[in-house]
Design a protein around this motif. Sequence first.
Motif, PDB file in Angstrom:
ATOM      1  N   UNK A 179     -17.657 -15.054 -34.399  1.00 13.41           N
ATOM      2  CA  UNK A 179     -18.777 -14.840 -33.472  1.00 13.41           C
ATOM      3  C   UNK A 179     -18.335 -15.156 -32.039  1.00 13.41           C
ATOM      4  N   UNK A 180     -17.551 -16.232 -31.894  1.00 17.37           N
ATOM      5  CA  UNK A 180     -17.013 -16.568 -30.568  1.00 17.37           C
ATOM      6  C   UNK A 180     -16.149 -15.420 -30.053  1.00 17.37           C
ATOM      7  N   UNK A 181     -15.348 -14.849 -30.956  1.00 14.76           N
ATOM      8  CA  UNK A 181     -14.489 -13.725 -30.582  1.00 14.76           C
ATOM      9  C   UNK A 181     -15.315 -12.557 -30.058  1.00 14.76           C
ATOM     10  N   UNK A 182     -16.448 -12.300 -30.697  1.00 17.97           N
ATOM     11  CA  UNK A 182     -17.301 -11.188 -30.254  1.00 17.97           C
ATOM     12  C   UNK A 182     -17.876 -11.451 -28.860  1.00 17.97           C
ATOM     13  N   UNK A 183     -18.162 -12.716 -28.576  1.00 12.68           N
ATOM     14  CA  UNK A 183     -18.683 -13.057 -27.242  1.00 12.68           C
ATOM     15  C   UNK A 183     -17.614 -12.847 -26.178  1.00 12.68           C
ATOM     16  N   UNK A 184     -16.387 -13.295 -26.465  1.00 15.70           N
ATOM     17  CA  UNK A 184     -15.300 -13.115 -25.493  1.00 15.70           C
ATOM     18  C   UNK A 184     -15.034 -11.623 -25.269  1.00 15.70           C
ATOM     19  N   UNK A 185     -15.121 -10.850 -26.326  1.00 11.58           N
ATOM     20  CA  UNK A 185     -14.912  -9.403 -26.195  1.00 11.58           C
ATOM     21  C   UNK A 185     -16.025  -8.780 -25.357  1.00 11.58           C
ATOM     22  N   UNK A 186     -17.253  -9.245 -25.555  1.00  9.14           N
ATOM     23  CA  UNK A 186     -18.383  -8.737 -24.754  1.00  9.14           C
ATOM     24  C   UNK A 186     -18.150  -9.002 -23.265  1.00  9.14           C
ATOM     25  N   UNK A 187     -17.657 -10.198 -22.957  1.00 13.37           N
ATOM     26  CA  UNK A 187     -17.370 -10.518 -21.548  1.00 13.37           C
ATOM     27  C   UNK A 187     -16.418  -9.480 -20.961  1.00 13.37           C
ATOM     28  N   UNK A 188     -15.338  -9.211 -21.691  1.00 15.77           N
ATOM     29  CA  UNK A 188     -14.280  -8.350 -21.159  1.00 15.77           C
ATOM     30  C   UNK A 188     -14.673  -6.874 -21.151  1.00 15.77           C
ATOM     31  N   UNK A 189     -15.548  -6.489 -22.050  1.00 20.35           N
ATOM     32  CA  UNK A 189     -15.939  -5.079 -22.105  1.00 20.35           C
ATOM     33  C   UNK A 189     -17.168  -4.765 -21.276  1.00 20.35           C
ATOM     34  N   UNK A 190     -18.072  -5.747 -21.102  1.00 20.23           N
ATOM     35  CA  UNK A 190     -19.358  -5.465 -20.453  1.00 20.23           C
ATOM     36  C   UNK A 190     -19.597  -6.217 -19.148  1.00 20.23           C
ATOM     37  N   UNK A 191     -18.957  -7.363 -18.978  1.00 22.16           N
ATOM     38  CA  UNK A 191     -19.283  -8.203 -17.815  1.00 22.16           C
ATOM     39  C   UNK A 191     -18.191  -8.171 -16.762  1.00 22.16           C
ATOM     40  N   UNK A 192     -16.965  -8.538 -17.158  1.00 18.16           N
ATOM     41  CA  UNK A 192     -15.859  -8.593 -16.188  1.00 18.16           C
ATOM     42  C   UNK A 192     -14.541  -8.416 -16.936  1.00 18.16           C
ATOM     43  N   UNK A 193     -13.993  -7.218 -16.834  1.00 17.95           N
ATOM     44  CA  UNK A 193     -12.764  -6.917 -17.563  1.00 17.95           C
ATOM     45  C   UNK A 193     -11.536  -7.624 -17.045  1.00 17.95           C
ATOM     46  N   UNK A 194     -11.650  -8.310 -15.894  1.00 12.91           N
ATOM     47  CA  UNK A 194     -10.497  -9.020 -15.329  1.00 12.91           C
ATOM     48  C   UNK A 194     -10.709 -10.535 -15.364  1.00 12.91           C
ATOM     49  N   UNK A 195     -11.596 -10.997 -16.271  1.00 14.48           N
ATOM     50  CA  UNK A 195     -11.907 -12.428 -16.335  1.00 14.48           C
ATOM     51  C   UNK A 195     -10.875 -13.123 -17.219  1.00 14.48           C
ATOM     52  N   UNK A 196      -9.874 -13.697 -16.581  1.00 15.59           N
ATOM     53  CA  UNK A 196      -8.720 -14.252 -17.290  1.00 15.59           C
ATOM     54  C   UNK A 196      -9.091 -15.332 -18.309  1.00 15.59           C
ATOM     55  N   UNK A 197     -10.040 -16.278 -17.989  1.00 20.86           N
ATOM     56  CA  UNK A 197     -10.355 -17.303 -18.995  1.00 20.86           C
ATOM     57  C   UNK A 197     -10.849 -16.717 -20.319  1.00 20.86           C
ATOM     58  N   UNK A 198     -11.519 -15.563 -20.282  1.00 21.59           N
ATOM     59  CA  UNK A 198     -11.979 -14.948 -21.536  1.00 21.59           C
ATOM     60  C   UNK A 198     -10.791 -14.459 -22.363  1.00 21.59           C
ATOM     61  N   UNK A 199      -9.776 -13.923 -21.704  1.00 25.37           N
ATOM     62  CA  UNK A 199      -8.555 -13.522 -22.420  1.00 25.37           C
ATOM     63  C   UNK A 199      -7.904 -14.743 -23.079  1.00 25.37           C
ATOM     64  N   UNK A 200      -7.870 -15.863 -22.359  1.00 27.22           N
ATOM     65  CA  UNK A 200      -7.262 -17.078 -22.916  1.00 27.22           C
ATOM     66  C   UNK A 200      -8.004 -17.537 -24.163  1.00 27.22           C
ATOM     67  N   UNK A 201      -9.362 -17.583 -24.057  1.00 26.81           N
ATOM     68  CA  UNK A 201     -10.136 -18.089 -25.188  1.00 26.81           C
ATOM     69  C   UNK A 201     -10.098 -17.117 -26.367  1.00 26.81           C
ATOM     70  N   UNK A 202     -10.097 -15.808 -26.064  1.00 26.57           N
ATOM     71  CA  UNK A 202     -10.008 -14.840 -27.166  1.00 26.57           C
ATOM     72  C   UNK A 202      -8.640 -14.921 -27.841  1.00 26.57           C
ATOM     73  N   UNK A 203      -7.612 -15.198 -27.028  1.00 27.15           N
ATOM     74  CA  UNK A 203      -6.280 -15.394 -27.605  1.00 27.15           C
ATOM     75  C   UNK A 203      -6.289 -16.537 -28.617  1.00 27.15           C
ATOM     76  N   UNK A 204      -6.995 -17.618 -28.261  1.00 28.19           N
ATOM     77  CA  UNK A 204      -7.070 -18.770 -29.168  1.00 28.19           C
ATOM     78  C   UNK A 204      -7.828 -18.399 -30.446  1.00 28.19           C
ATOM     79  N   UNK A 205      -8.895 -17.584 -30.280  1.00 30.77           N
ATOM     80  CA  UNK A 205      -9.651 -17.134 -31.467  1.00 30.77           C
ATOM     81  C   UNK A 205      -8.775 -16.278 -32.364  1.00 30.77           C
ATOM     82  N   UNK A 206      -8.055 -15.339 -31.775  1.00 36.90           N
ATOM     83  CA  UNK A 206      -7.158 -14.499 -32.566  1.00 36.90           C
ATOM     84  C   UNK A 206      -6.116 -15.350 -33.293  1.00 36.90           C
ATOM     85  N   UNK A 207      -5.630 -16.366 -32.621  1.00 34.95           N
ATOM     86  CA  UNK A 207      -4.614 -17.233 -33.244  1.00 34.95           C
ATOM     87  C   UNK A 207      -5.200 -17.954 -34.457  1.00 34.95           C
TER      88      UNK A 207
END
Length: 650
Positions: free
Chosen positions: A500-528
Amino acid sequence: MLRPESSRQPQTTDAAIARSWQAFDTRRVAELLQQAQQAEQARAYDKARTLYRQALQLQPGDAPTQARLRKLEQKISFNTQLEAKFKEGAYLEAIQAYGKAISEDPKNADLYLGRGRAYEKLKDFGAAIGDFSTAIKLDPQFAQAYHQRALLYERSQDAQKALADYDHIIQKLPNGAAYYPERARLKQAMGDGKGALADYEAALKQTPDEAALHYQKGLLLQQQKAPEAAIAAFSKALSLDSLLAPAYYARGLAYMEQQNISAAAVDFEQARSGGLSPGQLAEIDALAREHYQAGEQALAKGNARLALQHMIKAVLIAPSNEQAWVLKGDAHYQLKDYDNALQSYSRAIELERPSLAYYKRGLVLREQGEFPAAKADFARFVPIGAELVAAAETGATTAQSAQALEQVAQEVAEGWYRLGNAQLLAEQYLEAQASLDKAMAINKTHAQALFAQGAVQLGLKNYKRAIRDIEKSMKWGIPDNPWVYLALGDAYQALGQTEYALSIYTYILEKVDGAFAPAYLQRSDSYKQLKQYPRALQDITKALTLHEAFGRDVGLLTRKGLLELHEARYQEAGQTFEQALQLENTNAWALYGKASVLASQNKLEESLELYRRAFQTGLIEWSAIKDDPIIRQVSKQKAFQELVDASFRL
């Protein structure tokens, strides 16, 4: 006996010389007297007195000259006494004194001029014009009387009569060309720009090195929307007088019309340091305030670009205005121009400590991924924020109406929110909770304060309450901010709801701000955590390319390197760990990663040395690495087994 002829020659020569000198003195006296009378007619009385005295030195005791000098000195004394009354503001006494003098000398034009000036001071324009007109009748060559009457006609809104007087002076009187600038000024006020420009040109033909004339001409050209020609005129004025501060100011305005901001900034600085009068400084400040207010209104309406245009002008005109620099920073921040926002807030801090700019600079630094520097700024702001809140609460005690009290209350609530948010971002969670509670007590629907309370609960590891507060703030209409979604995702991730956290981080990058680096970091941790390592590596790589600061973070570089190591991308991993070690050569996981890369290349001796250094830090646990394929491979080596036994006491 007759004396020789030569013995009589000296007496004859002496007598001739004496007669020659006497004739010279007579001519010189005549010249001095003529010059004195001309000076007197031109009303240059001090000069006339000096000339009369020089004539008496050559011809002592000359009764007519002595009489003229006495009469002139009486006039000078009389004028001096009346000038003193003018300075004291005793205009009625001056009028009486002039009236008495006129009764004794009714054909003295100077007296009518003086009394007219006194009437003018008392705003009796009719009487003043009457006296100036009488002075002109008595002395038709009296340029000063024409000038005074022209000025008074201007004040009386009778520009045509004023123009007629200037025309007469220039066309009919000696030295009338000196009045071209005055007529140019009048024509300019009457809207005759072409005529005014012609008069300035005529004046400059007479006195081409008069800096003030070039300056006045420049002002006219500026009024006619000819900035390039105006700049040329101001530049000429400054070449003749480099200390002419108003010319720097006016040229700065012309440069601004041409959008030459850097040149304008230099000129405004020169103008301020060049000794402008208080009135001129007030004009500059008023102009700066005009742009400041326009920028403030534009920001309130959400037009950051227009606000920025005004704020650039405001800080150029008044570079020491701390609030203008703050609002300029706000405009840059809204436009996501973080580098310029940072510069503006830093300039505000330099100008005035303590400053709200610490808080706002902290927000910019956080956006840039400079988290330690941001935290330091928020910590610096905390005592400042407390002072601002106290000042706002004091204002509540002096509110004169219910409406004013309501406005002050909102300011107090906003102050508590800002202070609480700063404490939150400085990781002072308990203090932040207390401040935000006070903000919510005043404004129970303060969505941003409620979100900040949720973020505080996240910091205190009360994840369920954090989710409740954050989701409620979103329902209350908090702006669609990536940081809000990020905090919500972090709370769900902390509860183990990784997908669910992963879906939120993806929503940020797809709908809110595609260049928001902290979301990439947190999604990376979720993927890991979900063991999707290629995606985890892809996201952390993206985050490091988006933020320069992330590329200087040893922890993030090490995370990336370990993922590259896991994916058997040994060459890339080696480069990443090397970057990390250049920043911190004792970092345990960077040493460990570099050692594993060397081990994969069969460089066992080199790898053992780095493993040893990594294990000696005490920051690596055997349970964290025992399943690493490279470790399993290397552990077959006796030397490595001994190192592990010594390091972990297995």
